[in-house]
Design a protein around this motif. Structure first.
Motif, short mmCIF file in Angstrom:
data_model
loop_
_atom_site.label_atom_id
_atom_site.label_comp_id
_atom_site.label_asym_id
_atom_site.label_seq_id
_atom_site.Cartn_x
_atom_site.Cartn_y
_atom_site.Cartn_z
N GLU A 151 0.83 -1.21 0.00
CA GLU A 151 0.00 0.00 0.00
C GLU A 151 0.87 1.26 0.00
OE1 GLU A 151 -2.23 -3.44 1.17
OE2 GLU A 151 -0.40 -2.57 2.06
N GLN A 152 1.95 1.23 0.77
CA GLN A 152 2.89 2.37 0.77
C GLN A 152 3.53 2.52 -0.61
OE1 GLN A 152 5.27 0.94 4.12
NE2 GLN A 152 4.81 2.83 5.25
N VAL A 155 1.25 4.33 -2.99
CA VAL A 155 1.23 5.78 -2.81
C VAL A 155 2.45 6.41 -3.47
CG1 VAL A 155 1.27 7.67 -1.14
CG2 VAL A 155 -0.11 5.64 -0.68
N GLN A 180 -0.22 9.30 2.52
CA GLN A 180 -1.37 9.75 1.74
C GLN A 180 -1.62 11.24 1.94
OE1 GLN A 180 -4.19 6.91 3.31
NE2 GLN A 180 -4.07 5.62 1.47
N GLU A 181 -1.49 11.72 3.19
CA GLU A 181 -1.71 13.13 3.48
C GLU A 181 -0.63 14.01 2.83
OE1 GLU A 181 -4.10 14.86 4.93
OE2 GLU A 181 -5.30 13.04 5.08
N HIS A 184 -1.19 14.12 -0.86
CA HIS A 184 -2.32 15.02 -1.14
C HIS A 184 -1.89 16.48 -1.06
CE1 HIS A 184 -6.45 16.43 -1.36
NE2 HIS A 184 -6.24 17.15 -0.28
#
Length: 202
Positions: A151-152, A155, A180-181, A184
């Motif tokens: 998952e990392q 990103v 993720q933040e 973003h």
């Protein structure tokens, strides 16, 4: 005296004879190979024998995967690679699972550089993220590390695809949520450098 319209006996063309002989010889060799495999009942289980027999039908070198330390699923992936004409030595290892082998095989068949994939400490999901990055011609060395979760990696891969400076958060100590933040924020054009510290939650 022979009549002028008398037909002469037709001789068989040498080319056809050669083809028939080659076909017959191939059939004999296949039969001998299959008999040898069937004679090895104690060495292989039923599924392994089936993969070896299929390899004979596919006309691949079954010696490439004849080790009984490989289970049938691993044998299949090597057989498919041999059939596709790729170098199966890169993933011919009992330490790699079937899904890992499949990912490496598919990448090799796509003409990708698979050296970074051939790491048994990477799971199949991690390998898939690296393969996707290779397909997009990204610098996957930034995240081709088993310390990252799949998952990392996703990103980081997505960030590279969007042209982000992922080096800011390319550290497995960041949680997935932190990554993720930060990603973003970079997409919004924000200066996230002061927030980029894996010791703090965002």
């Amino acid at each position: 005296m022979k009549k002028g319209n008398e037909q002469q006996p037709q001789s068989q063309e040498p080319g056809n004879s050669g083809m028939i002989f080659a076909f017959a010889l191939s059939a004999v060799i296949k039969t001998a190979q299959k008999l040898a495999v069937k004679a090895s009942m104690l060495k292989y289980d039923k599924a392994q024998r089936q993969e070896l027999l299929q390899g004979i039908d596919d006309e691949v070198d079954i010696k490439r995967y004849s080790s009984n330390r490989l289970h049938a699923g691993q044998m299949e992936q090597i057989r498919l690679g041999e059939k596709a004409g790729i170098d199966t030595a890169i993933y011919n290892s009992k330490d790699l699972g079937v899904e890992q082998m499949r990912t490496i095989r598919q990448a090799a068949e796509d003409g990708l550089e698979v050296a970074l994939l051939c790491n048994p400490t990477l799971n199949a999901d991690q390998m898939e993220q690296i393969k996707l990055g290779l397909t997009e011609k990204l610098d996957v060395k930034l995240y081709a590390d088993p310390a990252y979760t799949a998952e990392q990696m996703q990103v980081l891969r997505s960030g590279l695809e969007h042209g982000l400076d992922v080096g800011i958060f390319a550290d497995p100590r960041y949680s997935l949520a932190q990554m993720q933040e930060l990603a973003h924020g970079l997409k919004q054009g924000l200066d996230v450098s002061k927030l980029a510290d894996p010791r703090y939650s965002l």
